[in-house]
Write a protein that holds these residues in place. Structure first.
Motif, PDB file in Angstrom:
ATOM      1  N   TRP A 365      16.857  18.508  -3.713  1.00  0.00           N
ATOM      2  CA  TRP A 365      15.567  19.054  -3.637  1.00  0.00           C
ATOM      3  C   TRP A 365      15.482  20.543  -3.010  1.00  0.00           C
ATOM      4  O   TRP A 365      14.437  20.931  -2.625  1.00  0.00           O
ATOM      5  CB  TRP A 365      14.848  18.166  -2.699  1.00  0.00           C
ATOM      6  N   ASP A 366      16.525  21.221  -3.232  1.00  0.00           N
ATOM      7  CA  ASP A 366      16.331  22.680  -2.506  1.00  0.00           C
ATOM      8  C   ASP A 366      15.518  23.535  -3.345  1.00  0.00           C
ATOM      9  O   ASP A 366      14.811  24.274  -2.617  1.00  0.00           O
ATOM     10  CB  ASP A 366      17.860  23.195  -2.728  1.00  0.00           C
ATOM     11  N   GLN A 367      15.365  23.316  -4.891  1.00  0.00           N
ATOM     12  CA  GLN A 367      14.469  24.314  -5.342  1.00  0.00           C
ATOM     13  C   GLN A 367      13.329  23.381  -6.323  1.00  0.00           C
ATOM     14  O   GLN A 367      12.269  23.734  -6.345  1.00  0.00           O
ATOM     15  CB  GLN A 367      15.231  25.016  -6.755  1.00  0.00           C
ATOM     16  N   GLN A 368      13.532  22.024  -6.605  1.00  0.00           N
ATOM     17  CA  GLN A 368      12.587  21.133  -7.346  1.00  0.00           C
ATOM     18  C   GLN A 368      12.638  19.874  -6.640  1.00  0.00           C
ATOM     19  O   GLN A 368      13.670  19.216  -6.336  1.00  0.00           O
ATOM     20  CB  GLN A 368      12.958  21.098  -8.766  1.00  0.00           C
ATOM     21  N   LEU A 369      11.576  19.288  -6.380  1.00  0.00           N
ATOM     22  CA  LEU A 369      11.300  17.829  -6.160  1.00  0.00           C
ATOM     23  C   LEU A 369      11.209  17.086  -7.439  1.00  0.00           C
ATOM     24  O   LEU A 369      10.220  16.896  -7.961  1.00  0.00           O
ATOM     25  CB  LEU A 369       9.971  17.405  -5.441  1.00  0.00           C
ATOM     26  N   ARG A 370      12.351  16.558  -7.742  1.00  0.00           N
ATOM     27  CA  ARG A 370      12.407  15.927  -9.037  1.00  0.00           C
ATOM     28  C   ARG A 370      12.995  14.480  -9.290  1.00  0.00           C
ATOM     29  O   ARG A 370      14.373  14.528  -8.592  1.00  0.00           O
ATOM     30  CB  ARG A 370      13.022  16.729 -10.229  1.00  0.00           C
ATOM     31  N   PRO A 371      12.275  13.354  -9.776  1.00  0.00           N
ATOM     32  CA  PRO A 371      13.215  12.173  -9.681  1.00  0.00           C
ATOM     33  C   PRO A 371      14.113  12.284 -10.625  1.00  0.00           C
ATOM     34  O   PRO A 371      14.255  12.849 -11.815  1.00  0.00           O
ATOM     35  CB  PRO A 371      12.133  11.161 -10.291  1.00  0.00           C
ATOM     36  N   THR A 372      15.251  11.288 -10.441  1.00  0.00           N
ATOM     37  CA  THR A 372      16.282  11.027 -11.606  1.00  0.00           C
ATOM     38  C   THR A 372      15.764  10.002 -12.517  1.00  0.00           C
ATOM     39  O   THR A 372      14.707   9.526 -12.408  1.00  0.00           O
ATOM     40  CB  THR A 372      17.476  10.527 -10.759  1.00  0.00           C
ATOM     41  N   GLU A 373      16.723   9.883 -13.463  1.00  0.00           N
ATOM     42  CA  GLU A 373      16.079   8.935 -14.437  1.00  0.00           C
ATOM     43  C   GLU A 373      16.032   7.595 -13.811  1.00  0.00           C
ATOM     44  O   GLU A 373      15.229   6.785 -14.097  1.00  0.00           O
ATOM     45  CB  GLU A 373      17.452   8.730 -15.541  1.00  0.00           C
ATOM     46  N   ARG A 374      16.868   7.421 -13.029  1.00  0.00           N
ATOM     47  CA  ARG A 374      16.996   5.926 -12.358  1.00  0.00           C
ATOM     48  C   ARG A 374      15.467   6.215 -11.239  1.00  0.00           C
ATOM     49  O   ARG A 374      14.714   5.032 -11.269  1.00  0.00           O
ATOM     50  CB  ARG A 374      18.092   5.757 -11.241  1.00  0.00           C
ATOM     51  N   GLY A 375      15.182   6.941 -10.727  1.00  0.00           N
ATOM     52  CA  GLY A 375      14.020   7.375  -9.853  1.00  0.00           C
ATOM     53  C   GLY A 375      12.658   7.176 -10.690  1.00  0.00           C
ATOM     54  O   GLY A 375      11.751   6.545 -10.204  1.00  0.00           O
ATOM     55  N   ARG A 376      12.755   7.444 -11.925  1.00  0.00           N
ATOM     56  CA  ARG A 376      11.413   7.301 -12.817  1.00  0.00           C
ATOM     57  C   ARG A 376      11.513   5.858 -13.246  1.00  0.00           C
ATOM     58  O   ARG A 376      10.237   5.375 -13.135  1.00  0.00           O
ATOM     59  CB  ARG A 376      11.746   8.043 -14.248  1.00  0.00           C
ATOM     60  N   LEU A 377      12.540   5.230 -13.441  1.00  0.00           N
ATOM     61  CA  LEU A 377      12.627   3.662 -13.650  1.00  0.00           C
ATOM     62  C   LEU A 377      12.203   3.087 -12.476  1.00  0.00           C
ATOM     63  O   LEU A 377      11.568   1.820 -12.613  1.00  0.00           O
ATOM     64  CB  LEU A 377      13.779   3.250 -14.407  1.00  0.00           C
ATOM     65  N   PHE A 378      12.457   3.240 -11.136  1.00  0.00           N
ATOM     66  CA  PHE A 378      12.174   2.580  -9.997  1.00  0.00           C
ATOM     67  C   PHE A 378      11.161   3.477  -9.046  1.00  0.00           C
ATOM     68  O   PHE A 378      11.441   3.844  -7.993  1.00  0.00           O
ATOM     69  CB  PHE A 378      13.110   2.128  -9.363  1.00  0.00           C
ATOM     70  N   LEU A 379      10.211   3.951  -9.663  1.00  0.00           N
ATOM     71  CA  LEU A 379       9.228   4.870  -8.988  1.00  0.00           C
ATOM     72  C   LEU A 379       8.544   4.504  -7.641  1.00  0.00           C
ATOM     73  O   LEU A 379       8.401   4.868  -6.694  1.00  0.00           O
ATOM     74  CB  LEU A 379       8.254   5.531  -9.972  1.00  0.00           C
ATOM     75  N   ASN A 380       8.208   3.095  -7.984  1.00  0.00           N
ATOM     76  CA  ASN A 380       7.574   2.728  -6.450  1.00  0.00           C
ATOM     77  C   ASN A 380       8.470   2.356  -5.428  1.00  0.00           C
ATOM     78  O   ASN A 380       8.286   2.520  -4.504  1.00  0.00           O
ATOM     79  CB  ASN A 380       7.073   1.030  -6.958  1.00  0.00           C
ATOM     80  N   ASP A 381       9.596   1.933  -5.724  1.00  0.00           N
ATOM     81  CA  ASP A 381      10.880   2.171  -4.703  1.00  0.00           C
ATOM     82  C   ASP A 381      11.001   3.440  -4.040  1.00  0.00           C
ATOM     83  O   ASP A 381      11.121   3.548  -2.867  1.00  0.00           O
ATOM     84  CB  ASP A 381      12.109   1.511  -5.246  1.00  0.00           C
ATOM     85  N   LEU A 382      10.996   4.394  -5.027  1.00  0.00           N
ATOM     86  CA  LEU A 382      11.102   5.624  -4.508  1.00  0.00           C
ATOM     87  C   LEU A 382       9.916   6.125  -3.554  1.00  0.00           C
ATOM     88  O   LEU A 382      10.050   6.586  -2.225  1.00  0.00           O
ATOM     89  CB  LEU A 382      11.431   6.794  -5.627  1.00  0.00           C
ATOM     90  N   LEU A 383       8.807   5.841  -4.036  1.00  0.00           N
ATOM     91  CA  LEU A 383       7.542   6.216  -3.437  1.00  0.00           C
ATOM     92  C   LEU A 383       7.543   5.534  -1.687  1.00  0.00           C
ATOM     93  O   LEU A 383       6.849   6.127  -0.927  1.00  0.00           O
ATOM     94  CB  LEU A 383       6.591   5.941  -4.198  1.00  0.00           C
ATOM     95  N   GLU A 384       7.906   4.379  -1.901  1.00  0.00           N
ATOM     96  CA  GLU A 384       7.930   3.402  -0.587  1.00  0.00           C
ATOM     97  C   GLU A 384       8.678   3.923   0.536  1.00  0.00           C
ATOM     98  O   GLU A 384       8.431   3.884   1.662  1.00  0.00           O
ATOM     99  CB  GLU A 384       8.249   2.044  -0.880  1.00  0.00           C
ATOM    100  N   MET A 385       9.541   5.105   0.209  1.00  0.00           N
ATOM    101  CA  MET A 385      10.317   5.649   1.196  1.00  0.00           C
ATOM    102  C   MET A 385       9.592   6.396   1.916  1.00  0.00           C
ATOM    103  O   MET A 385       9.934   6.891   2.995  1.00  0.00           O
ATOM    104  CB  MET A 385      11.732   6.538   0.395  1.00  0.00           C
ATOM    105  N   PHE A 386       8.270   6.931   1.415  1.00  0.00           N
ATOM    106  CA  PHE A 386       7.559   7.966   2.318  1.00  0.00           C
ATOM    107  C   PHE A 386       6.031   7.217   2.771  1.00  0.00           C
ATOM    108  O   PHE A 386       5.468   8.125   3.278  1.00  0.00           O
ATOM    109  CB  PHE A 386       7.061   9.022   1.231  1.00  0.00           C
TER     110      PHE A 386
END
Length: 387
Positions: A365-386
């Motif tokens: 995330w040094d230049q861009q806040l970008r989800p991986t392909e896995r992150g897009r598939l499991f977006l809710n799991d990613l967001l729950e971390m915040f």
């Protein structure tokens, strides 16, 4: 609590858009949970435009001198209103706010409300983008969804829009419909591609609370079929040059919806109309969300204040509020946006970001806040971390 004064110095006022809600429909669709209402006594068109202008007047301080980059007429079915009425509102907005030279002005339209003269009038009034609620080109599925148009009217609507001079069209298309097969879904996709839209919103039918479908659920395709539709549809759209740039948004190069991009990039927006929501950043560092009186009759009776509530976003809630928008985008947003648009240093959430990278949900995330392909598939799991 709100953001601190030290953070306020880092917050940069983002671009500003405007959302206008027109709350009436010919008929309420059984899957719809939007703020829409059937008018049984005709549309109070002139009265509602007057109220929208008065509502806008009260919201003007929130613009803080910024120009409008986009306007979106949503609903309901905004295309029930005449071109003259919407033109009067746009004139009132233009006399009170600065419009960007290339402002995008979108109108949601239902194929069952298309008339050639009317839509030529919309174009002449300054509306330069249409979002047409097709949902399906299959007559059986349209009937199951409770739509007021059929497959022939859907095709005719696109032809009329082009004839009226619109060269920027979005088609709304749904999948996972009752009794829909993979072949059915792909037929819809192929028909949409054949029409050559600049933008396509393609999303799965979900059963939302407070809808007819939620209380009386139809039989929907099984998970394996839904997954097959998703994979095949995405591949076909990519092949046709409609690149996926958000969870359910696909566009030709350079034709992303600027209004929706502003939402996802954590821009600001005025919200006028019954049930409309807005978001505003302030020079003192506060970021607030607000919402308007929901029921049309109450909104029309609101003599002095159309706002039903306001909430300043607490500092602890800003990471989630920002990222639940930004990470919907396939390419995310520049990392610098986080400080500029929340007033908070990115280092404050570095532990969560690093853990998301470790789990394969987020790119470095040094230049861009970008989800991986896995992150897009499991977006809710990613967001729950915040949270």
């Amino acid at each position: 609590m709100g953001v601190t004064p030290s953070n306020a110095a880092s917050l940069v006022l983002p671009p500003l858009a405007a959302y206008v809600h027109i709350p009436w429909c010919v008929r309420k669709c059984p899957y719809c949970d939007f703020n829409s209402h059937v008018s049984e006594r005709g549309l109070p068109e002139a009265e509602y435009i007057d109220a929208l202008i008065a509502d806008l007047e009260l919201d003007l301080p929130g613009a803080q001198g910024r120009e409008l980059t986009s306007i979106f007429f949503g609903g309901g079915t905004p295309s029930l209103f005449s071109a003259e009425s919407l033109g009067r509102l746009l004139d009132a907005m233009a006399s009170r706010l600065n419009f960007a030279a290339d402002i995008e002005i979108t109108l949601e339209a239902n194929p069952g409300t298309f008339e050639q003269i009317k839509f030529a009038g919309y174009r002449a009034a300054g509306i330069n983008r249409l979002s047409i609620g097709i949902q399906s080109f299959n007559a059986k599925h349209l009937k199951a969804l409770g739509r007021i148009h059929d497959d022939k009217e859907a095709l005719a609507a696109v032809a009329m829009a082009r004839k009226a001079g619109f060269d920027n069209l979005n088609l709304d298309l749904m999948h996972g419909l009752p009794d829909q097969s993979l072949d059915d879904a792909m037929a819809d996709i192929n028909q949409a591609i054949e029409l050559g839209p600049e933008h396509l919103s393609w999303y799965q039918l979900t059963l939302e609370p407070n809808t007819v479908f939620y209380s009386k659920p139809p039989i929907l395709p099984v998970e394996d079929t839904l997954w097959a539709i998703q994979e095949a549809g995405q591949a076909r759209l990519a092949e046709a040059g409609l690149a996926q740039y958000e969870v359910s948004a696909y566009a030709q190069p350079g034709r992303q919806a600027r209004h929706n991009l502003n939402y996802w990039q954590y821009g600001d927006f005025l919200g006028i109309g019954a049930g409309a929501h807005g978001k505003l950043s302030h020079a003192d560092g506060r970021i607030e969300r607000y919402w308007k009186t929901r029921l049309p009759r109450d909104y029309l009776d609101a003599a002095k204040d159309y706002c039903a509530g306001r909430k300043v976003i607490a500092a602890a809630d800003l990471p989630f509020d920002f990222l639940m928008n930004a990470l919907r985008l396939s390419d995310g947003v520049p990392t610098a946006f986080y400080l500029a648009r929340t007033g908070q240093p990115i280092e404050a959430i570095a532990p969560q970001l690093n853990e998301a990278v470790r789990k394969g949900l987020l790119e470095p995330w040094d230049q861009q806040l970008r989800p991986t392909e896995r992150g897009r598939l499991f977006l809710n799991d990613l967001l729950e971390m915040f949270l």
